[in-house]
Write a protein that holds these residues in place. Sequence first.
Motif, PDB file in Angstrom:
ATOM      1  N   LEU A 604       0.845  -1.188   0.000  1.00  0.00           N
ATOM      2  CA  LEU A 604       0.000   0.000   0.000  1.00  0.00           C
ATOM      3  C   LEU A 604       0.883   1.241   0.000  1.00  0.00           C
ATOM      4  N   ILE A 605       0.568   2.186  -0.894  1.00  0.00           N
ATOM      5  CA  ILE A 605       1.308   3.444  -0.973  1.00  0.00           C
ATOM      6  C   ILE A 605       0.636   4.446  -0.046  1.00  0.00           C
ATOM      7  N   VAL A 606       1.413   5.014   0.849  1.00  0.00           N
ATOM      8  CA  VAL A 606       0.876   5.897   1.886  1.00  0.00           C
ATOM      9  C   VAL A 606       0.564   7.272   1.299  1.00  0.00           C
ATOM     10  N   ASP A 607      -0.591   7.823   1.672  1.00  0.00           N
ATOM     11  CA  ASP A 607      -0.951   9.202   1.352  1.00  0.00           C
ATOM     12  C   ASP A 607      -0.320  10.087   2.427  1.00  0.00           C
ATOM     13  N   VAL A 608       0.858  10.613   2.148  1.00  0.00           N
ATOM     14  CA  VAL A 608       1.617  11.317   3.174  1.00  0.00           C
ATOM     15  C   VAL A 608       0.896  12.574   3.638  1.00  0.00           C
ATOM     16  N   GLU A 609       0.270  13.306   2.711  1.00  0.00           N
ATOM     17  CA  GLU A 609      -0.467  14.507   3.112  1.00  0.00           C
ATOM     18  C   GLU A 609      -1.566  14.153   4.110  1.00  0.00           C
ATOM     19  N   ASP A 610      -2.309  13.087   3.826  1.00  0.00           N
ATOM     20  CA  ASP A 610      -3.371  12.645   4.729  1.00  0.00           C
ATOM     21  C   ASP A 610      -2.787  12.168   6.055  1.00  0.00           C
ATOM     22  N   LEU A 611      -1.652  11.483   5.996  1.00  0.00           N
ATOM     23  CA  LEU A 611      -1.011  10.979   7.208  1.00  0.00           C
ATOM     24  C   LEU A 611      -0.569  12.129   8.107  1.00  0.00           C
ATOM     25  N   LEU A 612      -0.009  13.172   7.510  1.00  0.00           N
ATOM     26  CA  LEU A 612       0.417  14.323   8.309  1.00  0.00           C
ATOM     27  C   LEU A 612      -0.779  15.007   8.965  1.00  0.00           C
ATOM     28  N   ARG A 613      -1.905  15.088   8.248  1.00  0.00           N
ATOM     29  CA  ARG A 613      -3.105  15.668   8.855  1.00  0.00           C
ATOM     30  C   ARG A 613      -3.582  14.809  10.028  1.00  0.00           C
ATOM     31  N   SER A 614      -3.487  13.484   9.886  1.00  0.00           N
ATOM     32  CA  SER A 614      -3.887  12.598  10.980  1.00  0.00           C
ATOM     33  C   SER A 614      -3.009  12.826  12.205  1.00  0.00           C
ATOM     34  N   ILE A 615      -1.715  13.009  11.974  1.00  0.00           N
ATOM     35  CA  ILE A 615      -0.802  13.255  13.096  1.00  0.00           C
ATOM     36  C   ILE A 615      -1.151  14.560  13.788  1.00  0.00           C
ATOM     37  N   GLU A 616      -1.368  15.610  13.008  1.00  0.00           N
ATOM     38  CA  GLU A 616      -1.679  16.915  13.595  1.00  0.00           C
ATOM     39  C   GLU A 616      -2.969  16.866  14.406  1.00  0.00           C
ATOM     40  N   LYS A 617      -3.960  16.136  13.901  1.00  0.00           N
ATOM     41  CA  LYS A 617      -5.212  16.013  14.648  1.00  0.00           C
ATOM     42  C   LYS A 617      -5.004  15.269  15.962  1.00  0.00           C
ATOM     43  N   ARG A 618      -4.215  14.218  15.931  1.00  0.00           N
ATOM     44  CA  ARG A 618      -3.978  13.449  17.155  1.00  0.00           C
ATOM     45  C   ARG A 618      -3.180  14.260  18.167  1.00  0.00           C
ATOM     46  N   VAL A 619      -2.209  15.023  17.670  1.00  0.00           N
ATOM     47  CA  VAL A 619      -1.434  15.861  18.591  1.00  0.00           C
ATOM     48  C   VAL A 619      -2.333  16.913  19.224  1.00  0.00           C
ATOM     49  N   ALA A 620      -3.220  17.526  18.393  1.00  0.00           N
ATOM     50  CA  ALA A 620      -4.120  18.555  18.913  1.00  0.00           C
ATOM     51  C   ALA A 620      -5.110  17.996  19.921  1.00  0.00           C
ATOM     52  N   SER A 621      -5.527  16.750  19.720  1.00  0.00           N
ATOM     53  CA  SER A 621      -6.518  16.151  20.617  1.00  0.00           C
ATOM     54  C   SER A 621      -5.880  15.495  21.834  1.00  0.00           C
ATOM     55  N   GLY A 622      -4.555  15.444  21.865  1.00  0.00           N
ATOM     56  CA  GLY A 622      -3.891  14.795  22.989  1.00  0.00           C
ATOM     57  C   GLY A 622      -3.847  13.292  22.880  1.00  0.00           C
ATOM     58  N   ASP A 623      -4.316  12.734  21.760  1.00  0.00           N
ATOM     59  CA  ASP A 623      -4.306  11.285  21.556  1.00  0.00           C
ATOM     60  C   ASP A 623      -2.950  10.883  20.982  1.00  0.00           C
ATOM     61  N   LEU A 624      -1.921  10.874  21.841  1.00  0.00           N
ATOM     62  CA  LEU A 624      -0.550  10.690  21.391  1.00  0.00           C
ATOM     63  C   LEU A 624      -0.238   9.227  21.148  1.00  0.00           C
ATOM     64  N   LEU A 625       0.634   8.999  20.185  1.00  0.00           N
ATOM     65  CA  LEU A 625       1.022   7.645  19.797  1.00  0.00           C
ATOM     66  C   LEU A 625       2.512   7.501  20.055  1.00  0.00           C
ATOM     67  N   ARG A 626       2.884   6.895  21.153  1.00  0.00           N
ATOM     68  CA  ARG A 626       4.284   6.835  21.553  1.00  0.00           C
ATOM     69  C   ARG A 626       4.907   5.503  21.169  1.00  0.00           C
ATOM     70  N   VAL A 627       6.157   5.554  20.766  1.00  0.00           N
ATOM     71  CA  VAL A 627       6.891   4.354  20.394  1.00  0.00           C
ATOM     72  C   VAL A 627       7.119   3.506  21.631  1.00  0.00           C
ATOM     73  N   GLY A 628       6.759   2.230  21.535  1.00  0.00           N
ATOM     74  CA  GLY A 628       6.983   1.316  22.647  1.00  0.00           C
ATOM     75  C   GLY A 628       5.863   1.259  23.654  1.00  0.00           C
TER      76      GLY A 628
END
Length: 761
Positions: A604-628
């Motif tokens: 699957l080829i990633v939609d990077v623009e969409d992925l960056l928007r998903s990250i920004e939304k999660r950061v804004a909502s406090g729903d953080l995704l931490r490694v490990g």
Amino acid sequence: MNPGDDIRNASLLDLFLLEARTQVQALNGGLLALERDATAADQLEACMRAAHSLKGAARIVGLESGVRAAHVMEDLLVDAQAGRRRLIAADIDLLLRGADLLLKLPGMGTADGIAQADAYVAALADHLKGGLDDGGQAAAPASAPPSPWAYTQEAPPVTQAAPAVAVQPRAPHTAPPASPHPAGAERDLRVNAETLDRLLGLSSETLVESHRLGPFAASLLQLKRMQEQLSRTLAAADHDAADGDTLRQALAQARQLADACQQTLGDRMARADQFGWRIGDLAQRLYDASLACRMRPFGDTTGGLPRMLRDLARDLGKQVRLVVSGDATRVDRDVLERLDAPLNHLLRNAVDHGIETPARREALGKPATGTVTLEARHSAGMLLVEVADDGAGIDLDELREEVVQRQLASADTADALSESELLSFLFLPGFTTRDAVTEVSGRGVGLDVVQDMMRQLRGTVRIHQRKGEGTRFTLEMPLSLSVARCLIVDIGDERYAFPLAYVQRALTVPRDAIAQLEGRQHFTHEGRQIGLVAGRLLLQYPAGSPPAGDVPVILLGDAVHTFGIAVDRYVAERTLVVQPLDPRLGKLQDILAGALMDDGAPVLIVDVEDLLRSIEKRVASGDLLRVGDGPRADDRRRKRVLVIDDSLTVRELERKLLQNRGYEVAVAVDGMDGWNMLRAGAYDLVVTDVDMPRMDGIELVTRIRHDARLRSMHVMVVSYKDRPEDRQRGLDAGADYYLGKSSFHDDALLQAVEDLIGRAQ
């Protein structure tokens, strides 16, 4: 459909328009050359041929107004060719006006066309009468001003063969003629005879190679019979094992058969290797030849640019020299078509914002004529297009003041911005440094269009400037949209491809170099703090075990906002053939398309623009995704709520209320965004608004109730529409609860949520 059928079925006016575009392009180029050198005999001859061809074509289709217009143009060119008249700027203006008219006539009504042609013929006749002196020569001022336009083409001009694809000239003050192909119709691709012959030859070679498989398969049957005979011999030897002589004879025969099998197998393997190499080479050459059919010279999109800049320079009272290099650079036709608008905006900006007036340039010690350069070239498998000027550059102090005045940043923040960060504001929608709106600029849409198109092309745009010396825009994009050079990685036991056009860097980060501040992970790279996000959790996979060693990280984003995506493993770097997903799937969150690896495995080829928007939304909502991070016991017991509202204020209020009560909350900015999140995740409750862009709340509720997996989910509608009929409409769609925002207060929302799904844990 046979392309010839399109020609036979086209109307005569459509055919005239196709020819007119090619002839007018030649006429424009010749006239611009004559404006620089009015005595160029070859250019006069080319313009004469174009005007004569236009007159003949107009006569064949019965376009008498076009015949008359082309005839008077031809008369003027004949006088110039015979030496009875020396073309001046006013002559060139009228001839260019006639070329525009000939393109517009097929789309006009008969009466309007006749009136326009009559007006043009009269204007040209008056000009010819008023512009002749007693000796029959064109009267010119004693010291004619220099031409405001010059055009230099570094690539050698092609004078014999017309381009395979005709490019419609663009004039800034005239509407482009309508396309002969209606929207939604099949697009035609013109392929020259040499390319078609090469494709046919390669197809024939492939057919011949495929015929080798039959004899090869038959030879394998011989090997199979030899193996069966060997098996029977060994079975017989085992049966007669008591007789030593018989056993020795059987073993000798078996050894002989085994040697024959080994020799035959080796021969067949060699033949298979040769066949594999030949068919692989043929397939690659056939693919390259097929891809070349889509590739067009970069010059196909520059045909109308000299005319556009010439007219603009005259309107602004400036003198401009256009230098074009790389006309022969090959580019995918889809990329070429989409470059038209960005190049128009950048070149117009260069003349309007960059190049100074002749008087100003001379006062600064510069030549009165400014230079605008357009260059295209290949670099590391990408297409680079540069638009540069030797004008005033960008006043960073003025830009900084504009940023503060528009309240995009505080004065202290603006003072601390680097040059690249400051220049990035120029790409914001509606941002302009002009105080007044003119026909050319002042609305702040030009560079926004450029950046938006670069995103669609999976490319980037960068600005470099030096005050007083000029500005350079660099566009970098893939050569073709049908293939993409990608970085292949493993995330959650699946393969994903990140287009290299979006990847800033691929690196490994030591586990002990990852720090955490206020619940957010980050690491230091080249003196910058880069936020780190777990790719597994971002793509909805369960969290894996914490990495013991270095963490593979892909840097995505731009110079201002950069994120690091932690992946499980780097696999390879490959050129993939992009295969669009089935439209019935809709838009998959964070996914652009699919492809196949060399071994046939899907990726699957990633939609990077969409992925960056998903990250920004999660950061804004406090729903953080931490490694490990692994799922905690209390997290698994917490109930999940999805809040969907296009109002940032309402969305954040509802999120904080529910989070403070202990619920796990995710947010979406509209109905379509919420629908994608619902299909990708699991939630106990949806709280949605009604009036939203892309998909409203009623449609969202209807979709939820018709989805087999989601239909049992609880849905609450929170809306300003509080009339009884609005409430009934929401409940009829399938909502479990309807709460009006007019009577909204904290306890009402929280009590309704608890009534539907209970407490958070």
